[in-house]
Design an enzyme around this catalytic site. Structure first.
Site: not given
Length: 389
Positions: A147, A175-177
């Site tokens: 991320d 970014g991940d979420i």
């Protein structure tokens, strides 16, 4: 209070999650919250490496608290994907699955014999979702999708902080979420498509593309003007918005001012220092106006300013930290927490799924599974070879 399983819209959907860390597991979590059965396919040695990635050095049993926050309501099945015999069992699971999610680097699933073309031979109506850091093509295709690194490559770090500050990362794995949420959107659309067309469908989402989409306002204005956006020198909160938009220190705390017409603000603040400015200048003189506001607002308390601003129906609020938010009446009213019972003597609190359907909260309080905890049940249910996995 838990929902009855029958109330959840994805009941009967089987998801195989070949994922670790955050983006893929967060997508699996949301599908599980909505009623899908999610089986994590894990390496029999270490499993999802998020199991050993702690947040603030907090652990639940032998796994990190972070792992538990995004892997509740799932099952764990371990398999050595380099074993021909164990891959046969995985292919049997794929035959029964509705959805596969994986976040291996590009090319890995093909080497394992589990890429889209190979998987749809097992299941011609499969929804197949893959997550990468930067997409599969181009010179960045093999870069690790972490991320912070993707934030650094995406331009996002030039949106927060003031103009003279160093590039400022978002304070969470945004970014991940975001990527996980977009994968869920795509999967739900694909399930509708599958129901109509009875065909397999492939989904591709990358962290970089998710973060660029997140910045659509900035990119669109850049395309139109040819000029890079600039953070304001003072109290930046949005690089594209004019004064007074930002966070201001008061005598005893902070307040946030959103899109407030300058004339309305001048009537409240009553200072000759603002007389030479009007609404046409909130962009061209943004930093001058904000600098004046900084000095004026800090002279009185947050309560003083908020009462005046809200009396005129203007968009403003005092800031809350997490403790203050948790102690607020609205937070309690929304029932945002749920208890995860690990054992008779151990439990922890986490957030619930934020979605309500027909007025019902999608509770999901089954704890994250131990590594391989569901192997025997799954082998028996799906008639897998008991000598393997």
């Amino acid at each position: 209070m838990k929902n009855k399983t029958n109330n959840k819209p994805l009941k009967g959907i089987l998801v195989l999650e070949f994922c670790q860390y955050l983006a893929g597991p967060s997508a699996g979590l949301r599908l599980a919250d909505l009623g899908a059965r999610v089986i994590k396919i894990e390496n029999p040695g270490k499993g999802d490496l998020c199991r050993i990635l702690p947040i603030k050095d907090q652990w639940v049993k032998n796994n990190s608290l972070l792992f538990h926050t995004i892997n509740r309501n799932k099952e764990s099945y371990t398999a050595n994907l380099k074993s021909v015999e164990e891959l046969d069992n995985i292919r049997k699971l794929i035959e029964e699955a509705d959805v596969i999610i994986h976040n291996f680097r590009p090319g890995v699933m093909k080497k394992l014999g589990l890429d889209f073309d190979q998987a749809k031979e097992c299941n011609p109506e499969l929804v197949y979702a893959e997550i990468s850091g930067y997409g599969k093509v181009g010179p960045w295709g093999k870069k690790p999708g972490q991320d912070l690194l993707v934030q650094a490559m995406s331009g996002l770090m030039y949106a927060s902080g003031d103009r003279d500050d160093a590039p400022t990362p978002f304070g969470l794995a945004i970014g991940d979420i975001l990527c996980g949420a977009q994968v869920v959107q795509a999967i739900l659309a694909a399930l509708v498509y599958k129901n109509r067309k009875k065909k397999a469908i492939k989904i591709e989402v990358s962290l970089l593309e998710s973060l660029i989409d997140f910045q659509f306002e900035i990119f669109t204005t850049y395309f139109a003007s040819g000029k890079l956006p600039k953070r304001s020198l003072v109290n930046n909160a949005h690089a594209l918005l004019g004064a007074p938009y930002g966070i201001y220190k008061t005598k005893d705390g902070y307040i946030a001012l959103a899109m407030i017409p300058l004339q309305d603000l001048k009537e409240i603040i009553q200072s000759d220092l603002l007389n030479e400015y009007d609404q046409s200048m909130v962009f061209s003189k943004r930093d001058e106006i904000k600098s004046i506001l900084v000095d004026l607002i800090k002279e009185n308390s947050s309560k003083f300013w908020i009462e005046k601003l809200l009396a005129k129906g203007l968009w403003a609020t005092s800031l809350k930290n997490w403790k203050e938010l948790k102690n607020s009446q609205s937070y309690e009213f929304l029932k945002l927490e749920q208890e995860i019972q690990i054992s008779i003597n151990q439990s922890f609190k986490t957030n619930r799924c934020p979605i309500r359907i027909n007025g019902e909260i999608m509770w999901g309080s089954v704890p994250a599974p131990d590594l391989g905890a569901d192997n025997e049940v799954i082998k028996k249910e799906f008639n897998l070879n008991p000598e393997h996995s």
